[in-house]
Write a protein that holds these residues in place. Structure first.
Motif, mmCIF file in Angstrom:
data_model
loop_
_atom_site.group_PDB
_atom_site.id
_atom_site.type_symbol
_atom_site.label_atom_id
_atom_site.label_comp_id
_atom_site.label_asym_id
_atom_site.label_seq_id
_atom_site.Cartn_x
_atom_site.Cartn_y
_atom_site.Cartn_z
ATOM 1 N N GLN A 43 0.852 -1.184 0.000
ATOM 2 C CA GLN A 43 0.000 0.000 0.000
ATOM 3 C C GLN A 43 0.885 1.230 0.000
ATOM 4 N N ALA A 44 0.492 2.230 -0.763
ATOM 5 C CA ALA A 44 1.269 3.462 -0.807
ATOM 6 C C ALA A 44 1.224 4.154 0.549
ATOM 7 N N PRO A 45 2.355 4.632 1.055
ATOM 8 C CA PRO A 45 2.353 5.335 2.331
ATOM 9 C C PRO A 45 1.702 6.708 2.193
ATOM 10 N N ALA A 46 1.264 7.267 3.324
ATOM 11 C CA ALA A 46 0.659 8.601 3.300
ATOM 12 C C ALA A 46 1.686 9.644 2.887
ATOM 13 N N GLN A 47 2.925 9.440 3.284
ATOM 14 C CA GLN A 47 4.009 10.351 2.923
ATOM 15 C C GLN A 47 5.206 9.531 2.472
ATOM 16 N N GLY A 48 5.991 10.087 1.592
ATOM 17 C CA GLY A 48 7.165 9.381 1.107
ATOM 18 C C GLY A 48 7.727 10.082 -0.109
ATOM 19 N N PRO A 65 12.974 11.810 -8.673
ATOM 20 C CA PRO A 65 13.663 13.074 -8.408
ATOM 21 C C PRO A 65 15.170 12.902 -8.579
ATOM 22 N N LYS A 66 15.847 13.971 -8.976
ATOM 23 C CA LYS A 66 17.300 13.887 -9.088
ATOM 24 C C LYS A 66 17.948 13.671 -7.722
ATOM 25 N N VAL A 67 17.356 14.275 -6.710
ATOM 26 C CA VAL A 67 17.890 14.144 -5.354
ATOM 27 C C VAL A 67 16.726 13.883 -4.412
ATOM 28 N N ALA A 68 16.748 12.747 -3.704
ATOM 29 C CA ALA A 68 15.689 12.424 -2.740
ATOM 30 C C ALA A 68 16.113 11.223 -1.907
ATOM 31 N N ALA A 69 15.721 11.223 -0.639
ATOM 32 C CA ALA A 69 15.920 10.088 0.268
ATOM 33 C C ALA A 69 17.370 9.608 0.289
ATOM 34 N N VAL A 143 1.097 8.840 -17.688
ATOM 35 C CA VAL A 143 2.049 9.131 -16.615
ATOM 36 C C VAL A 143 1.295 8.967 -15.297
ATOM 37 N N ARG A 144 1.716 8.019 -14.454
ATOM 38 C CA ARG A 144 0.998 7.689 -13.226
ATOM 39 C C ARG A 144 1.915 7.881 -12.023
ATOM 40 N N ALA A 145 1.441 8.582 -11.010
ATOM 41 C CA ALA A 145 2.224 8.830 -9.799
ATOM 42 C C ALA A 145 2.111 7.671 -8.825
ATOM 43 N N ILE A 146 3.200 7.370 -8.135
ATOM 44 C CA ILE A 146 3.251 6.354 -7.091
ATOM 45 C C ILE A 146 4.040 6.943 -5.925
ATOM 46 N N VAL A 147 3.550 6.756 -4.719
ATOM 47 C CA VAL A 147 4.284 7.179 -3.530
ATOM 48 C C VAL A 147 4.883 5.940 -2.875
ATOM 49 N N VAL A 148 6.179 5.999 -2.585
ATOM 50 C CA VAL A 148 6.874 4.891 -1.938
ATOM 51 C C VAL A 148 7.582 5.411 -0.696
ATOM 52 N N THR A 149 7.933 4.516 0.203
ATOM 53 C CA THR A 149 8.692 4.919 1.375
ATOM 54 C C THR A 149 10.132 5.232 0.973
ATOM 55 N N TYR A 153 12.250 3.490 -2.040
ATOM 56 C CA TYR A 153 12.879 4.279 -3.106
ATOM 57 C C TYR A 153 14.359 3.949 -3.228
ATOM 58 N N ARG A 154 15.030 3.766 -2.102
ATOM 59 C CA ARG A 154 16.452 3.437 -2.173
ATOM 60 C C ARG A 154 16.667 2.062 -2.814
ATOM 61 N N ARG A 155 15.761 1.120 -2.554
ATOM 62 C CA ARG A 155 15.862 -0.183 -3.226
ATOM 63 C C ARG A 155 15.649 -0.025 -4.733
ATOM 64 N N LEU A 156 14.677 0.795 -5.100
ATOM 65 C CA LEU A 156 14.436 1.058 -6.526
ATOM 66 C C LEU A 156 15.667 1.675 -7.171
ATOM 67 N N ALA A 157 16.235 2.672 -6.505
ATOM 68 C CA ALA A 157 17.414 3.349 -7.050
ATOM 69 C C ALA A 157 18.579 2.377 -7.193
ATOM 70 N N GLY A 158 18.725 1.469 -6.231
ATOM 71 C CA GLY A 158 19.799 0.486 -6.312
ATOM 72 C C GLY A 158 19.628 -0.433 -7.505
ATOM 73 N N TYR A 159 18.375 -0.818 -7.785
ATOM 74 C CA TYR A 159 18.101 -1.679 -8.939
ATOM 75 C C TYR A 159 18.448 -0.945 -10.233
ATOM 76 N N ILE A 160 18.014 0.297 -10.347
ATOM 77 C CA ILE A 160 18.291 1.076 -11.562
ATOM 78 C C ILE A 160 19.794 1.244 -11.743
ATOM 79 N N ALA A 161 20.484 1.636 -10.660
ATOM 80 C CA ALA A 161 21.924 1.885 -10.753
ATOM 81 C C ALA A 161 22.680 0.629 -11.168
#
Length: 222
Positions: A43-48, A65-69, A143-149, A153-161
């Motif tokens: 479930q998408a978090p309320a904030q993230g 975002p270029k810079v986040a979390a 274009v669909r928005a998703i909010v993640v913790t 997000y850091r796991r996503l960024a690690g996968y992309i990198a």
């Protein structure tokens, strides 16, 4: 001679039927794989951190975002890699991954060639990561928005990198605001650019299809 012609026609007809059957089976398997969820309870978090999934009808991508979390993408996406460095002022990046020839030669459906598709489907270790410098997207159309913790997000960024090759070279993109970078991994009919998008989201913990080889199988989740 007449027998040989008839035999050749029979073989060609059966080969065509087999090819059609293979395409239909692949399409059906892809739709089924895309309908089976992973991370079912997400479930998408309320904030993230807000990210976006986008599609141009051929390729899907993930906008971040270029810079986040604690993640800063400026080490990779640099102004000098762009045909027009002014676009580096934008504060978001769109990432996609795909086979080199397919990516470079098929920016839209109008550019799709059967030979390019078949060559990519058979498998290629020549892959690229596509990066667009973009402003913060609006959640409209494809274009669909998703909010993640932050952790997701850091796991996503690690996968992309991890799909950017060490010491990757940069190549000019389609327009003034995008560039390509040498990628890692092998592209095939199983691991398509859209399957990469789904796998990246699944790795982060987001609910998405188990196998998402087509744009629709990614986008219908969001």
């Amino acid at each position: 001679m007449r027998l040989n012609v008839r035999l050749a026609a029979l073989v060609a007809r059966r080969a065509l039927l087999a090819l059609v059957g293979l395409v239909l089976a692949y399409g059906g398997a892809g739709m089924i794989g895309g309908a089976v969820p992973v991370n079912r309870d997400w479930q998408a978090p309320a904030q993230g951190v807000t990210i976006w999934v986008e599609s141009n009808g051929v390729h899907t991508g993930i906008v971040v975002p270029k810079v986040a979390a604690g993640v800063d993408w400026r080490w990779l996406a640099r102004p000098e890699h762009l045909a027009d460095p002014r676009y580096a002022r934008h504060d978001h990046l769109s990432f996609g991954w795909g086979e080199r020839a397919f990516y470079l030669e098929t920016p839209t459906w109008a550019d799709v060639k059967l030979a390019t598709v078949l060559a990519a489907a058979l498998g290629s270790a020549q892959t690229l990561v596509h990066v667009d410098h973009v402003p913060r997207p609006s959640s409209t159309g494809d274009v669909r928005a998703i909010v993640v913790t932050p952790e997701q997000y850091r796991r996503l960024a690690g996968y992309i990198a991890a799909t950017v090759a060490p010491g990757a070279r940069s190549y000019r993109g389609y327009y003034g605001y995008d560039a390509f970078y040498d990628g890692t991994g092998r592209y095939s009919a199983v691991r398509t650019c859209n399957a990469w998008t789904g796998a990246a989201l699944a790795h982060a913990g987001v609910r998405v299809g188990w196998w998402t080889p087509f744009p629709a199988t990614v986008m219908w989740w969001f």
